[in-house]
Enzyme design. Structure first.
Site, PDB file in Angstrom:
ATOM      1  N   HIS A   1      -1.978   0.763   8.797  1.00  0.00           N
ATOM      2  CA  HIS A   1      -0.673   1.350   8.503  1.00  0.00           C
ATOM      3  C   HIS A   1      -0.814   2.583   7.612  1.00  0.00           C
ATOM      4  O   HIS A   1      -0.212   3.636   7.892  1.00  0.00           O
ATOM      5  CB  HIS A   1       0.187   0.279   7.813  1.00  0.00           C
ATOM      6  CG  HIS A   1       1.551   0.731   7.404  1.00  0.00           C
ATOM      7  ND1 HIS A   1       2.702   0.268   8.004  1.00  0.00           N
ATOM      8  CD2 HIS A   1       1.967   1.588   6.426  1.00  0.00           C
ATOM      9  CE1 HIS A   1       3.755   0.822   7.426  1.00  0.00           C
ATOM     10  NE2 HIS A   1       3.330   1.623   6.457  1.00  0.00           N
ATOM     11  N   GLU A   2      -1.622   2.474   6.551  1.00  0.00           N
ATOM     12  CA  GLU A   2      -1.762   3.589   5.615  1.00  0.00           C
ATOM     13  C   GLU A   2      -2.547   4.744   6.226  1.00  0.00           C
ATOM     14  O   GLU A   2      -2.234   5.915   5.977  1.00  0.00           O
ATOM     15  CB  GLU A   2      -2.415   3.117   4.311  1.00  0.00           C
ATOM     16  CG  GLU A   2      -1.668   2.017   3.579  1.00  0.00           C
ATOM     17  CD  GLU A   2      -0.213   2.341   3.298  1.00  0.00           C
ATOM     18  OE1 GLU A   2       0.130   3.534   3.167  1.00  0.00           O
ATOM     19  OE2 GLU A   2       0.593   1.401   3.216  1.00  0.00           O
TER      20      GLU A   2
ATOM     21  N   CYS B   1       7.917  -0.571   5.726  1.00  0.00           N
ATOM     22  CA  CYS B   1       7.356   0.661   5.162  1.00  0.00           C
ATOM     23  C   CYS B   1       8.224   1.116   4.010  1.00  0.00           C
ATOM     24  O   CYS B   1       9.462   1.121   4.116  1.00  0.00           O
ATOM     25  CB  CYS B   1       7.294   1.738   6.244  1.00  0.00           C
ATOM     26  SG  CYS B   1       6.667   3.332   5.650  1.00  0.00           S
ATOM     27  N   LEU B   2       7.602   1.524   2.911  1.00  0.00           N
ATOM     28  CA  LEU B   2       8.352   1.984   1.747  1.00  0.00           C
ATOM     29  C   LEU B   2       9.113   3.272   2.036  1.00  0.00           C
ATOM     30  O   LEU B   2      10.102   3.571   1.358  1.00  0.00           O
ATOM     31  CB  LEU B   2       7.412   2.187   0.563  1.00  0.00           C
ATOM     32  CG  LEU B   2       6.644   0.947   0.095  1.00  0.00           C
ATOM     33  CD1 LEU B   2       5.814   1.273  -1.134  1.00  0.00           C
ATOM     34  CD2 LEU B   2       7.582  -0.213  -0.184  1.00  0.00           C
TER      35      LEU B   2
ATOM     36  N   GLY C   1       0.841  -1.189   0.000  1.00  0.00           N
ATOM     37  CA  GLY C   1       0.000   0.000   0.000  1.00  0.00           C
ATOM     38  C   GLY C   1       0.873   1.236   0.000  1.00  0.00           C
ATOM     39  O   GLY C   1       2.070   1.178   0.298  1.00  0.00           O
TER      40      GLY C   1
ATOM     41  N   GLN D   1       3.513   9.801   0.855  1.00  0.00           N
ATOM     42  CA  GLN D   1       4.714   9.054   0.498  1.00  0.00           C
ATOM     43  C   GLN D   1       5.185   9.363  -0.920  1.00  0.00           C
ATOM     44  O   GLN D   1       6.282   8.952  -1.307  1.00  0.00           O
ATOM     45  CB  GLN D   1       4.476   7.552   0.653  1.00  0.00           C
ATOM     46  CG  GLN D   1       4.306   7.110   2.108  1.00  0.00           C
ATOM     47  CD  GLN D   1       4.145   5.609   2.218  1.00  0.00           C
ATOM     48  OE1 GLN D   1       3.037   5.093   2.089  1.00  0.00           O
ATOM     49  NE2 GLN D   1       5.256   4.918   2.450  1.00  0.00           N
TER      50      GLN D   1
ATOM     51  N   HIS E   1      -0.228   6.749   8.245  1.00  0.00           N
ATOM     52  CA  HIS E   1       0.573   7.664   7.427  1.00  0.00           C
ATOM     53  C   HIS E   1      -0.124   9.004   7.271  1.00  0.00           C
ATOM     54  O   HIS E   1       0.510  10.066   7.384  1.00  0.00           O
ATOM     55  CB  HIS E   1       0.786   7.064   6.030  1.00  0.00           C
ATOM     56  CG  HIS E   1       2.056   6.281   5.889  1.00  0.00           C
ATOM     57  ND1 HIS E   1       3.297   6.808   6.163  1.00  0.00           N
ATOM     58  CD2 HIS E   1       2.272   5.007   5.489  1.00  0.00           C
ATOM     59  CE1 HIS E   1       4.220   5.893   5.948  1.00  0.00           C
ATOM     60  NE2 HIS E   1       3.628   4.791   5.536  1.00  0.00           N
TER      61      HIS E   1
END
Length: 220
Positions: free
Chosen positions: A173-174, A131-132, A80, A85, A177
């Site tokens: 998680h998203e 995480c990216l 995701g 991001q 963010h």
């Protein structure tokens, strides 16, 4: 992870925006249309504050952003990706994830709000999470094993998405963010510092792998 009695459905169709579909390509159509954007990294200011609500729906700009987020997520081999991001200050995220029951979930949501779960109904799962925007390290983070998020699609229509297991983790998680929080913020200070040291050592290799995937997909 234990499988609950209502998790035994044989329907393994892909869920697009939460709705089962009979067929879906390996690469989401958004990936084909989208361009790859730079992924922000922990420490950049936009990752550490609450994002602004999406107020303009049904626009070419919003559709293009979603396409680009899907393409960027694909190149980074993510589950995701949130708008901040890719350095965009909007409450929006996308997902393309296959859960532990073999069901693939694909979609996007704007202005997401997670349902509150009463304490007596909460069940936490402790699983590894990455995480990216923290390229490299993974750490165990407790998350609710089920999540319901409510928001809007790109045209402004109401949307309710329910997830369990890894997909529930992704939804939480998203949404974190978009509130300006990374999974690192849920770690003890010593563990957080260790993860950042690991990231510093893994960053170049991670970026090189993303570039290789981008080249393979013809995304530059």
């Amino acid at each position: 992870m234990a499988v609950r009695s209502d998790d035994t459905s044989d329907d393994r169709r892909v869920r697009v925006q939460g709705v089962p579909v009979d067929s879906f390509p390996r690469l989401a159509p958004e990936v084909e249309r989208g361009a790859v954007r730079r992924i922000t990294v922990v420490g950049e200011e936009i990752l550490h504050r609450r994002c602004q609500d999406v107020t303009r729906f049904g626009t070419p700009e919003l559709s293009r952003l979603i396409d680009d987020m899907f393409a960027t997520n694909q190149v980074a081999e993510g589950a995701g990706l949130a708008a901040n991001q890719v350095d965009v200050d909007l409450r929006l995220f996308v997902w393309d994830i296959t859960d532990e029951w073999g069901v693939r979930h694909v979609g996007h949501i704007a202005n997401p709000v997670l349902d509150e779960v009463p304490a007596e109904h909460r069940s936490l799962a402790e699983e590894s999470e990455g995480c990216l925007s923290v390229p490299g390290p993974y750490r165990v983070v407790p998350r609710l094993d089920r999540a319901v998020v409510r928001g809007r699609d790109k045209d402004g229509a109401p949307l309710v998405i329910e997830g369990r297991g890894y997909f529930a983790r992704c939804l939480q998680h998203e949404t974190d963010h978009l509130d300006g929080h990374l999974y690192l913020d849920r770690l003890a200070r010593r563990e957080r510092k260790a993860a950042l040291r690991e990231m510093a050592g893994a960053q170049d290799e991670t970026f090189a792998r993303r570039a290789a995937v981008a080249a393979k997909l013809g995304k530059h």
